[in-house]
Design a protein around this motif. Structure first.
Motif, PDB file in Angstrom:
ATOM      1  N   LEU A   1      -3.350   6.736  -8.349  1.00 32.66           N
ATOM      2  CA  LEU A   1      -2.524   5.704  -7.891  1.00 32.66           C
ATOM      3  C   LEU A   1      -3.495   4.771  -7.062  1.00 32.66           C
ATOM      4  O   LEU A   1      -3.402   3.626  -7.247  1.00 32.66           O
ATOM      5  CB  LEU A   1      -1.757   6.345  -6.566  1.00 32.66           C
ATOM      6  N   THR A   2      -4.601   5.328  -6.519  1.00 33.87           N
ATOM      7  CA  THR A   2      -5.341   4.411  -5.638  1.00 33.87           C
ATOM      8  C   THR A   2      -6.454   3.852  -6.788  1.00 33.87           C
ATOM      9  O   THR A   2      -6.286   2.473  -6.709  1.00 33.87           O
ATOM     10  CB  THR A   2      -6.197   5.359  -4.964  1.00 33.87           C
ATOM     11  N   ILE A   3      -6.612   4.458  -7.696  1.00 38.67           N
ATOM     12  CA  ILE A   3      -7.704   3.635  -8.773  1.00 38.67           C
ATOM     13  C   ILE A   3      -6.898   2.506  -9.661  1.00 38.67           C
ATOM     14  O   ILE A   3      -7.154   1.263  -9.704  1.00 38.67           O
ATOM     15  CB  ILE A   3      -8.282   4.687  -9.607  1.00 38.67           C
ATOM     16  N   ALA A   4      -5.641   2.975  -9.911  1.00 38.75           N
ATOM     17  CA  ALA A   4      -4.914   1.917 -10.895  1.00 38.75           C
ATOM     18  C   ALA A   4      -4.477   0.943  -9.877  1.00 38.75           C
ATOM     19  O   ALA A   4      -4.129  -0.264 -10.499  1.00 38.75           O
ATOM     20  CB  ALA A   4      -3.594   2.758 -11.424  1.00 38.75           C
ATOM     21  N   SER A   5      -4.097   1.085  -8.590  1.00 42.61           N
ATOM     22  CA  SER A   5      -3.750  -0.073  -7.807  1.00 42.61           C
ATOM     23  C   SER A   5      -4.960  -0.661  -7.109  1.00 42.61           C
ATOM     24  O   SER A   5      -4.649  -1.505  -6.068  1.00 42.61           O
ATOM     25  CB  SER A   5      -2.659   0.536  -6.771  1.00 42.61           C
ATOM     26  N   LYS A   6      -6.282  -0.333  -7.233  1.00 42.50           N
ATOM     27  CA  LYS A   6      -7.483  -0.988  -6.662  1.00 42.50           C
ATOM     28  C   LYS A   6      -7.601  -0.653  -5.362  1.00 42.50           C
ATOM     29  O   LYS A   6      -7.800  -1.650  -4.431  1.00 42.50           O
ATOM     30  CB  LYS A   6      -7.433  -2.238  -7.241  1.00 42.50           C
ATOM     31  N   TYR A   7      -7.042   0.551  -4.603  1.00 37.24           N
ATOM     32  CA  TYR A   7      -7.209   1.012  -3.434  1.00 37.24           C
ATOM     33  C   TYR A   7      -8.257   1.991  -3.321  1.00 37.24           C
ATOM     34  O   TYR A   7      -8.864   2.367  -4.381  1.00 37.24           O
ATOM     35  CB  TYR A   7      -5.850   1.356  -2.716  1.00 37.24           C
TER      36      TYR A   7
ATOM     37  N   PRO B   1       0.769  -1.163   0.017  1.00 36.96           N
ATOM     38  CA  PRO B   1       0.030   0.075  -0.130  1.00 36.96           C
ATOM     39  C   PRO B   1       0.845   1.269   0.030  1.00 36.96           C
ATOM     40  O   PRO B   1       0.131   2.380   0.397  1.00 36.96           O
ATOM     41  CB  PRO B   1      -0.990  -0.041   1.256  1.00 36.96           C
ATOM     42  N   TYR B   2       2.081   1.260  -0.181  1.00 36.22           N
ATOM     43  CA  TYR B   2       2.943   2.323  -0.145  1.00 36.22           C
ATOM     44  C   TYR B   2       3.520   2.819  -1.541  1.00 36.22           C
ATOM     45  O   TYR B   2       3.984   2.001  -2.470  1.00 36.22           O
ATOM     46  CB  TYR B   2       4.210   2.209   0.752  1.00 36.22           C
ATOM     47  N   ALA B   3       3.548   4.272  -1.530  1.00 37.92           N
ATOM     48  CA  ALA B   3       4.289   4.788  -2.725  1.00 37.92           C
ATOM     49  C   ALA B   3       5.263   5.824  -2.200  1.00 37.92           C
ATOM     50  O   ALA B   3       4.774   6.572  -1.262  1.00 37.92           O
ATOM     51  CB  ALA B   3       3.114   5.406  -3.663  1.00 37.92           C
TER      52      ALA B   3
END
Length: 338
Positions: A190-196, A170-172
């Motif tokens: 970031l959240t949408i592309a990584s499904k968070y 969960p880290y960027a």
């Protein structure tokens, strides 16, 4: 990446050539060949045709000509800039962002290709002029370079934002930027592309990207430990005088030994990750035995933000207790009971 509508093919060639020139000029001569090989744009024969003993200005001119012959694009030049930044990551200040899912939500299988496609589309739909470049790195990490423009201006290639995202975590890590208005959009991508579902900025940052990674992934025992584990505790130094004068009272010796033990348990005696900035949000209610007073009558809690900075913050905190500037919670409880 196609031609920008404001520029002809010749003008675009000049822009790319200047971009490559500026990037190569930043590269130290001792790292030039290593960086160019990592770039993998110029062939081995082309690199061998270059005299690397020339003055740097002349060398850069020859390298730019070779890039023009191969019709280098903005994306090619951006990739070279990513490689340079990877080698000199300590020149940036990095913030840590943590993403979370909804409670009870399952973890999705991660597809790096799908992540890149989705991330790029989200930014380009929201902002007409933006260029995004990816480079895969070690440990399932991807480096992302974003050059921001506006609806009417081309992307500024000289003030990009860099993101290092570790897949299946969960880290960027995002380089600090003056373009603060871009952070919400970047977080959304970031959240949408990584499904968070949610992303928050954590309360510490540093120029030392590897140290930040070690802290959030709890890798510092393996990454930074450099001491001999067989060294007895009493022989390790925490800034205390181990060869204390025999006249020191017994209670003082016991206290120093206790501080040394607690410090070692918390920090270990290996070098700490390099953290330079941290902040602590405090919220508390005022309590007093005295009657009246503005603070005593205040119903809202007191809120403040405490900021810490140091060339090596964790090492500095490590030596507070041995130096007598702080006390452990265990010691505070003992004193309160007394």
């Amino acid at each position: 990446m196609g031609l920008h509508p404001f520029y002809s093919a010749k003008e675009m060639d000049e822009i790319v050539a200047e971009f490559i020139k500026r990037t190569i000029l930043k590269i130290p001569m001792t790292e030039m060949m290593t960086t160019l090989k990592a770039w993998d744009f110029l062939s081995e024969n082309q690199l061998q045709s270059i005299n690397f003993r020339k003055r740097k200005e002349s060398l850069v001119h020859d390298l730019v000509l070779l890039c023009e012959e191969k019709n280098a694009s903005v994306s090619d030049a951006a990739l070279l800039d990513i490689i340079y930044t990877q080698f000199h990551r300590h020149q940036k200040v990095w913030d840590v962002f943590q993403m979370t899912k909804e409670p009870g939500e399952d973890i999705d299988l991660f597809d790096m290709k799908q992540f890149k496609t989705s991330f790029k589309k989200i930014l380009q739909r929201a902002l007409k002029n933006v260029s995004v470049t990816f480079r895969d790195a070690e440990e399932n990490a991807v480096w992302i370079r974003i050059a921001w423009g506006t609806q009417y201006k081309k992307p500024n290639q000289y003030k990009p934002t860099y993101v290092v995202y570790y897949s299946q975590t969960p880290y960027a890590f995002i380089s600090s930027s003056r373009l603060r208005s871009s952070i919400p959009l970047l977080g959304q991508a970031l959240t949408i592309a990584s499904k968070y579902h949610r992303i928050v900025k954590m309360d510490f940052r540093s120029r030392y990207l590897d140290s930040l990674k070690a802290i959030v992934f709890k890798q510092y025992n393996q990454t930074f430990e450099s001491h001999n584990a067989t060294t007895p505790l009493q022989e390790r130094s925490f800034g205390l005088d181990i060869n204390m004068d025999s006249r020191i009272i017994h209670e003082n010796r016991i206290e120093k030994d206790r501080v040394q033990r607690v410090t070692q348990e918390i920090f270990g005696d290996y070098p700490q990750p390099r953290l330079e900035f941290a902040q602590y949000k405090l919220e508390t209610k005022f309590k007093s035995d005295l009657n009246g007073g503005i603070l005593a009558e205040r119903k809202e809690p007191l809120r403040c933000l405490v900021k810490f900075s140091s060339p090596n913050l964790l090492e500095a905190l490590k030596f507070l207790a041995p130096a007598g500037y702080s006390k452990s919670e265990e010691k505070r409880r003992e004193q309160k009971e007394i």
